[in-house]
Write a protein that holds these residues in place. Sequence first.
Motif, mmCIF file in Angstrom:
data_model
loop_
_atom_site.group_PDB
_atom_site.id
_atom_site.type_symbol
_atom_site.label_atom_id
_atom_site.label_comp_id
_atom_site.label_asym_id
_atom_site.label_seq_id
_atom_site.Cartn_x
_atom_site.Cartn_y
_atom_site.Cartn_z
ATOM 1 N N VAL A 218 0.847 -1.203 0.000
ATOM 2 C CA VAL A 218 0.000 0.000 0.000
ATOM 3 C C VAL A 218 0.878 1.247 0.000
ATOM 4 N N ARG A 220 -0.978 4.469 -0.585
ATOM 5 C CA ARG A 220 -1.871 5.601 -0.316
ATOM 6 C C ARG A 220 -3.152 5.071 0.302
ATOM 7 N N GLU A 233 -4.725 2.197 -2.029
ATOM 8 C CA GLU A 233 -4.095 2.117 -3.345
ATOM 9 C C GLU A 233 -2.739 1.468 -3.152
ATOM 10 N N SER A 242 -0.559 -1.004 -10.312
ATOM 11 C CA SER A 242 -1.217 -0.206 -9.279
ATOM 12 C C SER A 242 -2.628 -0.729 -9.070
#
Length: 242
Positions: A218, A220, A233, A242
């Motif tokens: 991760v 974000r 994200e 992503s």
Amino acid sequence: MPGSVVNRGVIRFATFEVHLPAGRLCRNGLRVRLQDQPFQVLAMLLERPGEVVTREELRARLWPSNTLVDFDHGLNAAVKRLRDALGDSAENPRFVETLARRGYRFLAPVDVPGKGPETSVISNSAESRWRLFAVGFLVVILAIGFGLHVGIRASRALQPVLPKEIRLTANSPDVPVYSAALSPDGRYLAYIDPRGTFLREISTDESHALPLPDDFRVHRLSWYPDGSHLLAEAIAGKEERS
């Protein structure tokens, strides 16, 4: 004065008695020592309570016309000794009021033999003026204090509330926080550091690692508006999509 009623008995005022024929002043029944000239000044003032007795009248009574004397100094000294005997004050008189360059006036009510108590004819005595001044001064002070109190409260109400900075994580410098997101209700903090992704309950300072799939890195975090779900994200898999 010959024939004056005050020369034929005892004059009373406040706690004092003046025995004019004997030339004696008493307070609460005890004699108060008073020299002849101050006593004569008192006698003249008691003859006309509330009226101005001029310095010239006092001079004529105390010193014959052919007497060589420093009249001003002698009269001032006699009045001072009289005030000392009465426990009076020139600045805040209760009995003997000075009228500059004119004379003196007796302020207190006087009880004359054969007559009822005579109230001084002065409507605004020095004592009354002092009381009015004290009351007015107190009112002004209270008004100023109230104004300051209201002004301070108003200024505090108008001042912006500055945000307070609070440290939410206990990470050391070698384990930095990469990213963080605070829940809409302010109860939780989701954050990322080199060890993984964590959820911290702010009220208890407890942090819990979030279980994530393998190779799910991760980078974000954000909260859904309802504060019950996190959106992460991340980069997953060997392809680092992503």
